[in-house]
Write a protein that holds these residues in place. Structure first.
Motif, PDB file in Angstrom:
ATOM      1  N   LYS A 164      21.741 -20.092 -62.372  1.00 14.63           N
ATOM      2  CA  LYS A 164      21.567 -20.247 -63.822  1.00 14.63           C
ATOM      3  C   LYS A 164      22.209 -19.075 -64.567  1.00 14.63           C
ATOM      4  O   LYS A 164      22.870 -19.263 -65.593  1.00 14.63           O
ATOM      5  N   LEU A 165      22.004 -17.867 -64.057  1.00 16.23           N
ATOM      6  CA  LEU A 165      22.595 -16.690 -64.693  1.00 16.23           C
ATOM      7  C   LEU A 165      24.123 -16.731 -64.615  1.00 16.23           C
ATOM      8  O   LEU A 165      24.812 -16.291 -65.546  1.00 16.23           O
ATOM      9  N   TYR A 166      24.648 -17.266 -63.510  1.00 14.60           N
ATOM     10  CA  TYR A 166      26.097 -17.427 -63.377  1.00 14.60           C
ATOM     11  C   TYR A 166      26.637 -18.324 -64.490  1.00 14.60           C
ATOM     12  O   TYR A 166      27.639 -17.997 -65.138  1.00 14.60           O
ATOM     13  N   TYR A 167      25.962 -19.433 -64.724  1.00 16.49           N
ATOM     14  CA  TYR A 167      26.422 -20.343 -65.777  1.00 16.49           C
ATOM     15  C   TYR A 167      26.234 -19.728 -67.166  1.00 16.49           C
ATOM     16  O   TYR A 167      27.077 -19.909 -68.048  1.00 16.49           O
ATOM     17  N   ALA A 168      25.151 -19.007 -67.358  1.00 14.78           N
ATOM     18  CA  ALA A 168      24.927 -18.369 -68.654  1.00 14.78           C
ATOM     19  C   ALA A 168      26.061 -17.408 -68.980  1.00 14.78           C
ATOM     20  O   ALA A 168      26.608 -17.412 -70.098  1.00 14.78           O
ATOM     21  N   TYR A 223      27.966 -30.088 -69.519  1.00 11.38           N
ATOM     22  CA  TYR A 223      26.701 -30.742 -69.198  1.00 11.38           C
ATOM     23  C   TYR A 223      26.840 -31.589 -67.934  1.00 11.38           C
ATOM     24  O   TYR A 223      25.988 -31.536 -67.040  1.00 11.38           O
ATOM     25  N   LYS A 224      27.929 -32.320 -67.798  1.00 10.80           N
ATOM     26  CA  LYS A 224      28.156 -33.142 -66.608  1.00 10.80           C
ATOM     27  C   LYS A 224      28.306 -32.279 -65.360  1.00 10.80           C
ATOM     28  O   LYS A 224      27.790 -32.608 -64.290  1.00 10.80           O
ATOM     29  N   ILE A 225      29.003 -31.152 -65.508  1.00 12.17           N
ATOM     30  CA  ILE A 225      29.179 -30.243 -64.373  1.00 12.17           C
ATOM     31  C   ILE A 225      27.831 -29.684 -63.924  1.00 12.17           C
ATOM     32  O   ILE A 225      27.521 -29.628 -62.726  1.00 12.17           O
ATOM     33  N   ILE A 226      27.008 -29.278 -64.877  1.00 15.01           N
ATOM     34  CA  ILE A 226      25.698 -28.692 -64.558  1.00 15.01           C
ATOM     35  C   ILE A 226      24.769 -29.734 -63.940  1.00 15.01           C
ATOM     36  O   ILE A 226      24.065 -29.453 -62.964  1.00 15.01           O
ATOM     37  N   LEU A 227      24.766 -30.940 -64.486  1.00 12.50           N
ATOM     38  CA  LEU A 227      23.947 -31.996 -63.888  1.00 12.50           C
ATOM     39  C   LEU A 227      24.290 -32.183 -62.423  1.00 12.50           C
ATOM     40  O   LEU A 227      23.400 -32.289 -61.561  1.00 12.50           O
ATOM     41  N   ASP A 228      25.578 -32.203 -62.127  1.00 22.21           N
ATOM     42  CA  ASP A 228      26.028 -32.426 -60.755  1.00 22.21           C
ATOM     43  C   ASP A 228      25.700 -31.243 -59.855  1.00 22.21           C
ATOM     44  O   ASP A 228      25.175 -31.419 -58.744  1.00 22.21           O
ATOM     45  N   ASP A 229      25.959 -30.033 -60.350  1.00 20.81           N
ATOM     46  CA  ASP A 229      25.784 -28.844 -59.519  1.00 20.81           C
ATOM     47  C   ASP A 229      24.318 -28.583 -59.195  1.00 20.81           C
ATOM     48  O   ASP A 229      23.977 -28.117 -58.098  1.00 20.81           O
ATOM     49  N   PHE A 230      23.411 -28.890 -60.125  1.00 24.26           N
ATOM     50  CA  PHE A 230      21.988 -28.655 -59.905  1.00 24.26           C
ATOM     51  C   PHE A 230      21.240 -29.912 -59.452  1.00 24.26           C
ATOM     52  O   PHE A 230      20.028 -29.867 -59.242  1.00 24.26           O
ATOM     53  N   SER A 231      21.950 -31.008 -59.335  1.00 23.63           N
ATOM     54  CA  SER A 231      21.334 -32.295 -58.979  1.00 23.63           C
ATOM     55  C   SER A 231      20.244 -32.689 -59.974  1.00 23.63           C
ATOM     56  O   SER A 231      19.207 -33.261 -59.608  1.00 23.63           O
ATOM     57  N   GLU A 282      17.844 -18.054 -55.565  1.00 18.30           N
ATOM     58  CA  GLU A 282      19.192 -18.626 -55.662  1.00 18.30           C
ATOM     59  C   GLU A 282      19.343 -19.535 -56.873  1.00 18.30           C
ATOM     60  O   GLU A 282      20.396 -19.587 -57.505  1.00 18.30           O
ATOM     61  N   PHE A 283      18.277 -20.244 -57.211  1.00 15.94           N
ATOM     62  CA  PHE A 283      18.314 -21.128 -58.387  1.00 15.94           C
ATOM     63  C   PHE A 283      18.540 -20.321 -59.658  1.00 15.94           C
ATOM     64  O   PHE A 283      19.397 -20.656 -60.483  1.00 15.94           O
TER      65      PHE A 283
END
Length: 235
Positions: free
Chosen positions: A208-212, A9-17, A203-204
């Motif tokens: 998201k698909l990359y993380y999924a 969750y912390k990684i995703i918050l940072d990567d997507f701002s 790109e957004f």
């Protein structure tokens, strides 16, 4: 609760701002305006099929209808994939949604008995305000720290969150993934607003698909006792 989710969750918050406070605001709204549905009385199957909204979804649905007894599985739709299932006269047992898929299909399926795992995040509080009072059989979920009525089983997109729910809420022993392509192409089931059946993802959405895909692959490695079958790899 999927306790390893906190780090992702912390990684995703940072990567997507993204802002955690936005997620919390949405989660508070969901918690305050939902009557949590008790699923403890439901005898879910110990194997499930999770339907994603990739370009292979209709081919996979038709394959499963011809080759699998769907009654032996808990059927889980990722958000807008509900529309693809209804087109084939299939009502999912569970819909995992943040309410940005085809809402007519989701509402119809919900009225017919589908349980909704409704997710709160910073970008969908307007959808919660619009649709929440129209929904039945809701299990509320969040991606920030859970509280009160809310559950956090882990997961970022509707698709990988469905896999988290299958493992950590339903305790399944077998998962079949249908329509989980993780490529660069999206369908109108995933994004109803695109106006065409398929289109290259922006790109957004690609991120998201990359993380999924990454999260699902990690779940496979961490849960070797569960049999995973991705139809995109086999048919």
């Amino acid at each position: 609760m999927y306790y390893n989710w906190d780090n992702w969750y912390k990684i995703i918050l940072d990567d997507f701002s993204f802002k955690e406070e936005d997620d919390i605001e949405s989660a508070k709204y969901l918690n305050e305006n939902v009557s949590k549905y008790d699923v403890s009385h439901i005898d879910f199957k110990n194997q499930c099929i999770i339907f994603g909204a990739g370009p292979s979804i209709k081919k996979h649905i038709r394959y499963l209808k011809s080759n699998v007894n769907l009654k032996e599985y808990t059927l889980i739709a990722a958000d807008g994939t509900t529309k693809a299932l209804l087109e084939e006269s299939i009502f999912p047992d569970i819909i995992v949604t943040d309410l940005d898929g085809d809402m007519d299909s989701i509402l119809k399926s919900n009225k017919s008995g589908s349980i909704l795992y409704v997710h709160a995040h910073g970008d969908n509080i307007d959808k919660l305000r619009k649709y929440l009072d129209k929904l039945e059989k809701v299990v509320p979920t969040c991606q920030c720290k859970s509280f009160d009525k809310l559950e956090n089983y882990g997961g970022f997109t509707d698709g990988d969150r469905a896999v988290h729910i299958a493992i950590y809420a339903l305790n399944v022993k077998k998962i079949i993934l249908a329509g989980m392509d993780f490529g660069n192409i999206i369908t109108h089931y995933s994004r109803p607003e695109i106006g065409v059946e398929i289109k290259e993802a922006d790109e957004f959405k690609k991120k998201k698909l990359y993380y999924a895909e990454k999260l699902i692959n990690l779940l496979k490695k961490e849960n070797l006792q569960i049999e995973f079958i991705n139809l995109s790899d086999s048919i």
